[in-house]
Design an enzyme around this catalytic site. Structure first.
Site: not given
Length: 406
Positions: A178, A348, A381
């Site tokens: 991320s 995601d 994610h």
């Protein structure tokens, strides 16, 4: 949905993640054997208990922040080998380094790497619970929180990479998730740290956020919200504080938003999470960040361009950058021979496949032999750091990638 709305939704989405994580975690209890990381640190709570050696270090940035860093020098089995290749793990926003250690040793990337012959280092950015220190600034004062992810690029990442490089005498392999991918891409695009980095694995890569969409984000975007500082007037964005509670309760009450299905509402569907791992995540996270950092992330969503922080006034930008608009991080400038491994998921909602494609377009001139791309259709994610299948699906690929470039 306009980009300005998307920027607001992104900020509120992260706010909701943080608040609900704190609320949801408060009433849950783990086994008595679980150790409180906030009390004893990451080594004692999540590494040594599994039989691994672990060391804690403090690293000072050139602007005075003191960052906590963990080292797992070898696997659990007796190993007298030397010059083990160093790997640095960099977490995302509103979490800290413990996120790499939430599953069992056979399922957590940090310990898998240690058992695979690597010297593992875990970073914790400024503002997180073990990095709330400065040589002169008080974390209870606004001055401590006057930074964005630009400063992680300029100060934190060079300090940590430089420290690991100095300690080991070797170039490092890098893993980011991320925001940990964002600061690496920005760093590499300016040609920085390339002399100390051997390769980089980017999980759920974040560079462009124009197509971010979640249940919480869609609802939040229906409300008019300016930059978050105008709402809270806070320098520190503390997800567990009282300042954001009222607004978050309002959004959680909106039709179609299920704040008790936290990870799905925020990150999209996650295929492969263990309930006990989620509980441990909620016990440890979220962490504070600077409000200014969230504003900068919102600007990235709104503008569709990866720029340095926009001060909102051409004169202020000129004072900081010498031009009326903030400079762009040109990802096509990343050295074409730097080995990169990108892994992204079809479910995601933060690192959307269309935004990843924009990133890949920016890397279209990269040496084909040095760019490895993995698409995992069912992954969301959180699966990349907490998924119980991640070892077989992703981590084994990361290990092979690093060993290929040793």
């Amino acid at each position: 949905m306009g980009r300005a709305g998307n920027g607001s939704s992104f900020i509120l989405m992260i706010s909701l993640l943080a608040l609900v994580a704190a609320v949801a975690g408060a009433g849950r209890h783990l086994a008595a054997a679980d150790i409180d990381a906030s009390r004893v640190g990451i080594c004692a709570s999540a590494v040594a208990i599994h039989g691994y050696k672990c060391q804690e270090f403090d690293v000072k940035t050139d602007d005075g922040y003191i960052l906590n860093l963990q080292r797992i020098p070898q696997g659990v089995a007796a190993d007298n080998s030397t010059n083990r290749p160093p790997v640095l793990l960099q977490h995302g926003v509103l979490v800290d380094g413990v996120t790499w250690l939430l599953n069992s040793p056979k399922e957590s990337l940090a310990l898998i790497l240690a058992d695979s012959g690597f010297d593992v280092w875990i970073a914790n950015v400024r503002g997180t619970r073990f990095s709330r220190r400065h040589v002169s600034l008080d974390p209870n004062k606004p001055e401590f929180w006057n930074w964005t992810w630009d400063d992680l690029v300029v100060h934190d990442l060079p300090a940590v990479i430089g420290f690991v490089h100095q300690q080991t005498g070797q170039k490092i392999h890098y893993v980011g998730h991320s925001m940990g991918t964002l600061i690496a891409l920005a760093t590499f695009s300016e040609g920085k740290q390339i002399d100390k980095v051997k390769s980089a694995a980017l999980l759920s890569p974040i560079a462009y956020l124009s197509h971010m969409n979640t249940a919480l984000g869609v609802v939040a975007a229906k409300a008019f919200v300016g930059e978050i500082t105008s709402i809270f007037g806070l320098a520190e964005f503390n997800p567990k504080g009282e300042a954001v509670a009222g607004l978050m309760k309002f959004f959680c009450a909106q039709p179609g938003v299920d704040c008790y299905d936290l990870l799905t509402a925020v990150t999209g569907k996650n295929c492969c999470l263990n309930a006990s791992t989620v509980q441990l995540f909620l016990k440890n996270e979220p962490q504070s960040t600077s409000t200014k950092n969230l504003v900068h992330l919102a600007q990235t969503v709104r503008d569709g361009v990866l720029r340095k922080y926009d001060y909102g006034n051409p004169n202020y930008n000129v004072a900081h950058y010498g031009e009326s608009k903030p400079p762009v991080y040109n990802l096509s400038n990343i050295p074409h021979d730097l080995p990169l491994f990108l892994s992204y998921g079809g479910q995601d909602a933060l690192s959307d496949i269309r935004d990843v494609q924009t990133l890949l377009d920016a890397l279209r001139s990269h040496d084909v032999a040095k760019l490895h791309v993995q698409y995992v259709k069912e992954y969301g994610h959180a699966d990349f750091i907490m998924g119980v299948t991640a070892k077989d699906v992703v981590y084994n690929q990361v290990v092979s990638f690093f060993k290929n470039y040793n």
